[in-house]
Structure formats: structure tokens, C-alpha cells
Write an enzyme that holds these catalytic residues in place. Structure first.
Site, mmCIF file in Angstrom:
data_model
loop_
_atom_site.group_PDB
_atom_site.id
_atom_site.type_symbol
_atom_site.label_atom_id
_atom_site.label_comp_id
_atom_site.label_asym_id
_atom_site.label_seq_id
_atom_site.Cartn_x
_atom_site.Cartn_y
_atom_site.Cartn_z
ATOM 1 C CB ALA A 24 94.286 128.493 59.339
ATOM 2 N N GLY A 50 90.525 130.918 62.403
ATOM 3 C CA GLY A 50 91.293 131.611 61.898
ATOM 4 C C GLY A 50 91.026 132.790 61.661
ATOM 5 C CD GLU A 56 92.284 131.394 66.172
ATOM 6 O OE1 GLU A 56 92.825 130.860 65.335
ATOM 7 O OE2 GLU A 56 92.963 130.749 67.195
ATOM 8 C CD GLU A 106 90.012 126.403 65.131
ATOM 9 O OE1 GLU A 106 88.988 126.944 66.033
ATOM 10 O OE2 GLU A 106 90.485 128.031 64.558
HETATM 11 N N1 CAA Z 1 90.344 126.565 54.451
HETATM 12 C C1 CAA Z 1 90.042 125.867 52.710
HETATM 13 N N2 CAA Z 1 88.753 125.689 52.397
HETATM 14 C C2 CAA Z 1 87.814 126.291 52.650
HETATM 15 C C3 CAA Z 1 88.120 126.460 53.749
HETATM 16 C C4 CAA Z 1 89.112 126.649 54.639
HETATM 17 N N3 CAA Z 1 88.822 127.324 55.715
HETATM 18 N N4 CAA Z 1 86.855 126.858 53.961
HETATM 19 C C5 CAA Z 1 85.763 126.753 52.723
HETATM 20 N N5 CAA Z 1 86.856 125.926 52.366
HETATM 21 C C6 CAA Z 1 86.220 125.624 50.867
HETATM 22 C C7 CAA Z 1 85.669 124.608 50.883
HETATM 23 O O1 CAA Z 1 86.520 123.467 50.732
HETATM 24 C C8 CAA Z 1 85.212 124.658 49.363
HETATM 25 O O2 CAA Z 1 86.076 125.223 48.474
HETATM 26 P P1 CAA Z 1 85.558 123.828 46.997
HETATM 27 O O3 CAA Z 1 84.402 124.546 46.725
HETATM 28 O O4 CAA Z 1 86.999 123.604 46.072
HETATM 29 O O5 CAA Z 1 84.925 122.713 47.714
HETATM 30 C C9 CAA Z 1 84.678 125.959 49.235
HETATM 31 O O6 CAA Z 1 85.578 126.827 50.711
HETATM 32 C C10 CAA Z 1 83.684 126.467 49.630
HETATM 33 O O7 CAA Z 1 83.357 126.080 50.312
HETATM 34 P P2 CAA Z 1 81.475 125.211 51.421
HETATM 35 O O8 CAA Z 1 81.125 124.324 50.062
HETATM 36 O O9 CAA Z 1 82.325 124.044 52.204
HETATM 37 O O10 CAA Z 1 80.741 125.762 52.079
HETATM 38 P P3 CAA Z 1 79.861 125.950 52.584
HETATM 39 O O11 CAA Z 1 78.834 127.374 52.554
HETATM 40 O O12 CAA Z 1 78.888 125.149 52.181
HETATM 41 O O13 CAA Z 1 80.304 125.878 54.010
HETATM 42 C C11 CAA Z 1 81.143 126.390 56.082
HETATM 43 C C12 CAA Z 1 80.801 127.253 54.682
HETATM 44 C C13 CAA Z 1 80.683 126.063 56.785
HETATM 45 C C14 CAA Z 1 82.268 127.614 56.582
HETATM 46 C C15 CAA Z 1 82.475 125.755 55.745
HETATM 47 O O14 CAA Z 1 82.950 125.625 54.494
HETATM 48 C C16 CAA Z 1 83.224 125.233 57.270
HETATM 49 O O15 CAA Z 1 82.601 124.147 57.617
HETATM 50 N N6 CAA Z 1 84.860 125.460 56.755
HETATM 51 C C17 CAA Z 1 85.615 125.302 57.342
HETATM 52 C C18 CAA Z 1 85.589 125.481 58.774
HETATM 53 C C19 CAA Z 1 86.842 125.468 59.526
HETATM 54 O O16 CAA Z 1 87.006 124.678 60.062
HETATM 55 N N7 CAA Z 1 87.755 126.337 60.039
HETATM 56 C C20 CAA Z 1 88.710 126.161 60.795
HETATM 57 C C21 CAA Z 1 89.588 126.159 60.106
HETATM 58 S S1 CAA Z 1 91.076 125.577 61.179
HETATM 59 C C22 CAA Z 1 92.632 126.797 61.744
HETATM 60 O O17 CAA Z 1 91.367 127.907 61.440
HETATM 61 C C23 CAA Z 1 93.329 126.714 63.120
HETATM 62 C C24 CAA Z 1 93.028 128.123 63.313
HETATM 63 O O18 CAA Z 1 93.029 128.385 64.417
HETATM 64 C C25 CAA Z 1 94.656 129.197 62.966
#
Ligand code: CAA
Length: 258
Positions: A65, A109, A112, A132
């Protein structure tokens, strides 16, 4: 209305939806999820389409998400909007089969959403996870429930409590994905699988999907009873007559989807 965050294309009898927010690793914003629901409805309503494929990019199926959209929401914001379930569960009401083609990250998400599809074919680069917990929350769209049903309590707890990722091989061993293919061949393989499904009798495909899904919602004896009712009803269709006649006559069936 054109789509901004997804691509919808038709490849013969297969409808392909590609999540398309590359700069955000396909983070599942509310705009994207609204468009996804609209794209799914468009393909569901198209009689020429017999199977759907949902995919992302080489780097990410979806990284979850949209955290930037969520971070400032209040309890009342999420409670009143029934965030996130109301919008996200739409895919589970699609009656045609939906195959997830996953390469790269399928996190939070994203994992999911893949689990809400009918089955997952993964590239050898795929990484699944429910991270999460690492951002101060818990899965909010079925992660603790569907992952547990797929991989069992021990692995689901491990994933949800530590936030660690599972690679494609582990996901296949654990039963989360049905097959793993080399990344370069992912879409060709998934399209072949989807074409095969689309060539089957459409009502039978829908009934088989409905019946397998019932296994997750009911007891064994009720599920078997449900399956038997559907099985009996197939004998009222032209496609059952055609399918069995074709077998006996040693030819390919020509299903009329009726
Ligand atoms: N939401 C918003 N933006 C996101 C995102 C997310 N879930 N995942 C990645 N992005 C964005 C980053 O902020 C970044 O944007 P900027 O360039 O503007 O900074 C861009 O995508 C590239 O991401 P990274 O620089 O972090 O890329 P990376 O290769 O270094 O890492 C990754 C990749 C490990 C996937 C890392 O991006 C990450 O950990 N993302 C979040 C994963 C996460 O926590 N997901 C769970 C979300 S909560 C949820 O989903 C709730 C639910 O159950 C419904």
C-alpha cells in the site's frame, strides 16, 4: 476514461493488467486500486476474454500500500472509509480466473493482492513479504489470514513478526506459488497458461474457481456438498456434452461456453 496507473491490454482471449507506477515500485495508491477495479470490471464484461493476468514490472509486482498516502491518516479516516478492505476486495469478486505473474517485490499489500488472485506464477526474482511490522502496523488486507492458509502458521508468523522476505523457491516449497519460471520467460509462460484456461469451457472454469474458493470458506463436508451440486449442474450444459463426446470421438472439443 484513460488509465494513469495501470495498463490494460488484450492478447487474444487473455486480458492483461499491468500495474504501472514504476517510480513508486507500484505502490498501491487509492487511485491505482480504483483503476484496477475498473480495469478488472472492463475485462470481466468482455465476452472475448476468458482469463485475466495481473502483473507488475521486473523490479516490483507491488511494494505494498502507498505509505506516503497512508502516513497521516487518522483512526477515523481509516475506520469510516473501511480502509483498505472495501476497495481491495474487489478482485476477489471477479468470476473469471485471475493469474498473478509476480517478478521482483510483492510486499505488504502487494503480497496480499497477489494472494487474492486465483494462483501465483513467480519469476525466480520474486520476493514475497509482509513487512508492515517494520513500519509500525500490521497487514491490513488479509495478509495474516490468507498467508496463514497458504503457508501454515509457523511460516506466516515468521513472515508477519519479523517482516522478512521469502524468495521464489521458498514460496514454491511453502505452497504460496504454483510454479517458478526464469524471469525472462515469466510473461510468455503465464500467457500460455492463461490461454490454456481461456480455451476451456468458460462456465466450467468459473464453477471450478468458485468451488476451489469455497474450500477456504467452509467445512469439508459442506464444501464437498457444494462441489457435488455444481458438478451435477454441469450435466445441464452443452459444453459437458461436447467435452465428453469429443473425448469419445478422439477429437478436440469445440466449447460454446454454454
Ligand atoms: N509506498 C510508497 N512509496 C513506496 C513504497 C510504498 N509501499 N515502496 C517503495 N516506494 C517508493 C520509495 O519511497 C521510493 O520513492 P522515492 O524515489 O520518491 O524516494 C521508490 O519507491 C523506490 O523505492 P526505494 O528507493 O526504497 O527502493 P529500494 O530498491 O531501495 O527498496 C523496497 C525496495 C525494499 C521494496 C523498499 O522500497 C521498501 O521497503 N518499500 C516498502 C515496503 C513495505 O513496507 N510495504 C508495506 C506497505 S504497508 C501495507 O501494504 C499495508 C497493507 O497491508 C495493506
Amino acid at each position: 476514461m484513460p488509465y494513469e496507473t495501470i495498463l490494460v491490454e488484450r492478447r487474444g482471449k487473455v486480458g492483461v493488467i499491468t500495474l504501472n507506477r514504476p517510480k513508486a515500485l507500484n505502490a498501491l495508491s487509492s487511485v491505482l486500486m480504483d483503476e484496477l477495479a475498473r480495469g478488472l470490471d472492463e475485462l470481466e464484461a468482455d465476452d472475448a476474454i476468458g482469463c485475466l493476468v495481473l502483473t507488475g514490472s521486473e523490479k516490483a509486482f507491488a511494494a505494498g500500500a502507498d505509505i506516503k498516502e497512508m502516513q497521516d491518516k487518522s483512526y477515523m479516516d481509516v475506520y469510516k472509509a473501511d480502509f483498505i478492505t472495501a476497495r481491495w476486495e474487489h478482485i476477489t469478486r471477479i468470476r473469471k480466473p485471475v493469474v498473478a505473474a509476480v517478478a521482483g517485490y510483492a510486499l505488504g499489500g502487494g503480497c496480499e493482492l497477489a494472494m487474492m488472485c486465483d494462483f501465483i506464477i513467480a519469476a525466480d526474482t520474486a520476493k514475497f513479504g509482509q513487512p508492515e511490522i517494520t513500519i509500525g502496523t500490521i497487514p491490513g488486507s488479509g495478509g495474516t489470514q490468507r498467508l496463514t492458509r497458504f503457508v501454515g502458521k509457523s511460516k506466516a508468523m515468521d513472515m508477519c513478526l519479523t517482516g522478512r522476505m521469502m524468495d521464489a523457491q521458498e514460496a514454491e516449497r511453502a505452497g504460496l506459488v504454483s510454479r517458478v519460471v526464469p524471469a525472462a520467460e515469466l510473461m510468455d509462460e503465464v500467457i500460455k497458461v492463461a490461454e490454456r484456461i481461456a480455451d476451456m469451457s468458460r462456465p466450467m472454469v468459473m464453477m471450478a474457481k468458485e468451488s476451489v474458493n469455497r474450500a477456504y470458506e467452509t467445512t469439508l463436508s459442506e464444501g464437498v456438498r457444494f462441489e457435488r451440486r455444481l458438478f451435477h449442474s454441469t450435466f445441464a450444459t452443452e459444453d459437458q456434452k461436447e467435452g465428453m463426446a469429443a473425448f469419445v470421438e478422439k477429437r478436440q472439443p469445440a466449447f460454446k461456453h454454454s
